[in-house]
Scaffold this active site. Structure first.
Site, PDB file in Angstrom:
ATOM      1  N   GLY A 157       0.794  -1.226   0.000  1.00 55.06           N
ATOM      2  CA  GLY A 157       0.000   0.000   0.000  1.00 55.06           C
ATOM      3  C   GLY A 157       0.823   1.271   0.000  1.00 55.06           C
ATOM      4  N   CYS A 204     -26.888  -9.763 -17.377  1.00 47.69           N
ATOM      5  CA  CYS A 204     -26.246  -9.538 -18.669  1.00 47.69           C
ATOM      6  C   CYS A 204     -27.190  -9.922 -19.803  1.00 47.69           C
ATOM      7  CB  CYS A 204     -24.951 -10.332 -18.754  1.00 47.69           C
ATOM      8  SG  CYS A 204     -24.165 -10.239 -20.374  1.00 47.69           S
ATOM      9  N   CYS A 216     -25.200 -13.025 -21.874  1.00 42.56           N
ATOM     10  CA  CYS A 216     -24.943 -14.335 -21.284  1.00 42.56           C
ATOM     11  C   CYS A 216     -25.834 -14.619 -20.074  1.00 42.56           C
ATOM     12  CB  CYS A 216     -23.468 -14.482 -20.910  1.00 42.56           C
ATOM     13  SG  CYS A 216     -22.995 -13.561 -19.438  1.00 42.56           S
ATOM     14  N   CYS A 253     -22.008  -7.757 -19.687  1.00 47.96           N
ATOM     15  CA  CYS A 253     -20.836  -7.921 -18.841  1.00 47.96           C
ATOM     16  C   CYS A 253     -19.724  -6.995 -19.321  1.00 47.96           C
ATOM     17  CB  CYS A 253     -20.299  -9.353 -18.927  1.00 47.96           C
ATOM     18  SG  CYS A 253     -21.387 -10.593 -18.251  1.00 47.96           S
ATOM     19  N   CYS A 309     -17.847 -13.115 -20.427  1.00 51.40           N
ATOM     20  CA  CYS A 309     -19.120 -13.186 -21.138  1.00 51.40           C
ATOM     21  C   CYS A 309     -19.057 -14.193 -22.299  1.00 51.40           C
ATOM     22  CB  CYS A 309     -19.479 -11.793 -21.659  1.00 51.40           C
ATOM     23  SG  CYS A 309     -21.211 -11.596 -22.093  1.00 51.40           S
TER      24      CYS A 309
END
Lengths: 285, 272
Positions: free
Chosen positions: A31, A240, A243, A265, A271
């Site tokens: 970080g 979606c 899909c 997606c 997808c």
């Protein structure tokens, strides 16, 4: 295939060593933003110069590279960076998430869970999460070193007071291992829960701002929130259209001038794989 | 005896109390030029100290040295901390000093813009210190912010407005609310009424006087306005060319100034 005028993966070896040192330091202090001497790359700032330099430093000739932009393998940014490395490094490329060993991404984490041995490289525009609240770099560095992160919550407070809920929906600040507050690059907050405890190595490169930071595998990452307004990973409340997936992050696409729209997606590989497996959404042809 | 009683009793009888703040031979130079030099005094709990003097006399340098904004060249600033008793804040580590700066100390700037975040709403400004010391409950933070806006006579309905939409007097009161929300014990004020018109000044002084009394605050107020110290301060220091030329009870100094400069200062006040 490799253009012999270039060193492997475009950057010279000394530069790659310098970047690898920054990456190792970043991995050692999860970080923490490590400054590095960012090079000019043959692409404009904002197109992923940081991510490209990090990818170039970690690529080996045996690697398989995947590049996504907002989840898609076929957008300009993804296509140009992929062909850049095809030409300068000659590495194999793929669009399948589980075949790739190095994945450079802009603004998404793939839907398929990553595994050990993979490296996810993020393109970061502004690495400093405190930047819009505290413009002085000297002051933000001091705040990081002294763990003075109250200001980050002022931003979330402002969100709630103005919108009634935390309206920050991307670049949602996280705290790493209870120490550094980090900007996860502009990924949607839907992806935030995937940052923590991930098996793959995550590297973040900001070219213009000259910073590299990193999350080693299985790092604890917590999204900041209030006790009475807890963090919530949100997505469009649809499935979606191609899909039929209900658990993936969706893009809203306007399809005509009459207000018609569909949700698909954002992860194109996810997808297509689902469609190949026989899943069909309501808008599928 | 409650904490409040203790504060009042020690304020009235400082001989028995330990000072909240002891300044010992504090000096700050800017090259060959003297900022302030050889300043020593004690401030007891519940006491308000005024520092007056003309522009360039070293008042603000002294205040900034005490508040840790600039490092003095020599001297000690000993503060009676809650946890560890008397500590020299000059040699204290920076994280500790910054922690003091947002818990036990408060600093009210002359220009509210220096002390406020202008891009953040009034509620966020008041809540910042709470969040800086670990408050993580939005409802509580907001309730406290509302309460404090009310206490400094700002309409709580304006909690989500930015300070840019506030008048000068309101900004100054907001700055005071933002500083006092964590219940500090010592407030540094740098010309808190500077740049405000007289009626707004009077209202602000009234408010500050009420808060100082209710919360048992100690305060150090730097000003060039003798009326302000007459109203607020228990004790007074007169500064000239970086040195303290006279110190004593406010009324005593203002009614019977001994030093030539103090006499000049008192006689220069315009009469209406």
């Amino acid at each position: 295939m490799t253009d012999q005028a270039y060193n492997f993966a475009y950057l010279d070896e000394q530069t790659k060593r310098m970047i690898r040192r920054a990456i190792l330091k970043g991995l050692a202090i999860p970080g923490y933003q490590v400054p590095f001497a960012s090079r000019e790359m043959p692409m404009p700032y904002g197109w992923g110069t940081g991510g490209v330099q990090v990818s170039a430093a970690v690529l080996t000739p045996e690697d398989t590279l995947k590049v996504i932009d907002q989840g898609a393998d076929d957008t300009t940014n993804a296509v140009s960076i992929r062909s850049f490395f095809e030409r300068t490094a000659g590495v194999a490329t793929t669009t399948a998430t589980d075949e790739a060993t190095v994945i450079q991404t802009r603004h998404r984490i793939p839907e398929v869970p990553l595994r050990e041995g993979q490296i996810l490289v993020y393109q970061v525009p502004i690495p400093e999460p405190l930047r819009f609240l505290e413009p002085r770099e000297s002051e933000t560095r001091k705040m990081h070193s002294l763990e003075e992160y109250g200001l980050m919550h002022v931003k979330l407070y402002e969100d709630i007071s103005r919108h009634g809920h935390i309206a920050t929906s991307y670049a949602y600040p996280v705290r790493v291992e209870g120490r550094y507050v980090m900007d996860p690059s502009p990924i949607p907050k839907f992806d935030n829960p995937k940052l923590g405890e991930m098996a793959a190595i995550q590297l973040f490169g900001a070219g213009r701002e000259q910073r590299i930071y990193a999350l080693p595998p299985y790092t604890q990452v917590v999204s900041l929130d209030f006790e009475d307004h807890p963090f919530e990973a949100s997505k469009a409340d649809q499935c979606c259209g191609l899909c039929g997936a209900t658990d993936s992050y969706l893009d809203e696409v306007i399809v005509d001038d009459a207000g018609g729209r569909m949700f698909v997606c954002s992860d194109t590989d996810f997808c297509t794989a689902r469609q190949a497996a026989g899943h069909r959404g309501q808008d599928a042809a | 005896m409650t904490a409040m009683d203790q504060i009042t009793s020690t304020a009235t009888n400082p001989a028995q109390a330990t000072p909240l703040l002891s300044v010992r031979e504090l000096s700050k130079r800017y090259g060959s030029h003297i900022g302030c030099t050889d300043i020593s005094f004690d401030l007891y709990p519940g006491e308000v100290m005024g520092i007056v003097g003309e522009s360039g006399s070293g008042k603000s340098t002294l205040l900034n040295c005490m508040a840790g904004h600039i490092a003095p060249d020599t001297g000690q600033v000993i503060f009676e901390t809650r946890a560890d008793g008397p500590r020299d804040t000059v040699t204290m580590s920076e994280p500790e000093r910054r922690m003091l700066g947002r818990t036990d100390w408060a600093f009210v700037h002359q220009h509210a813009r220096d002390g406020l975040r202008m891009g953040v709403s009034a509620g966020g400004n008041v809540g910042e210190r709470l969040m800086a010391v670990g408050a993580r409950h939005y409802g509580d933070i907001r309730a406290q912010a509302t309460d404090w806006l009310d206490r400094v006579e700002i309409d709580p309905a304006r909690i989500d407005d930015r300070p840019t939409t506030f008048s000068g007097g309101m900004q100054q009161r907001l700055q005071i609310a933002r500083n006092l929300v964590t219940g500090p014990r010592l407030v540094f004020m740098d010309e808190p009424t500077g740049g405000l018109d007289v009626s707004v000044q009077a209202r602000l002084l009234d408010l500050v006087r009420g808060l100082v009394r209710d919360m048992g605050l100690s305060a150090i107020i730097v000003t060039h306005d003798l009326a302000v110290v007459r109203l607020l301060a228990d004790r007074l220091m007169v500064m000239k060319s970086g040195r303290v030329v006279e110190a004593g009870l406010t009324d005593q100094v203002l009614d019977d100034p001994q030093h030539a400069y103090s006499q000049l200062l008192v006689s220069s006040v315009l009469q209406v």
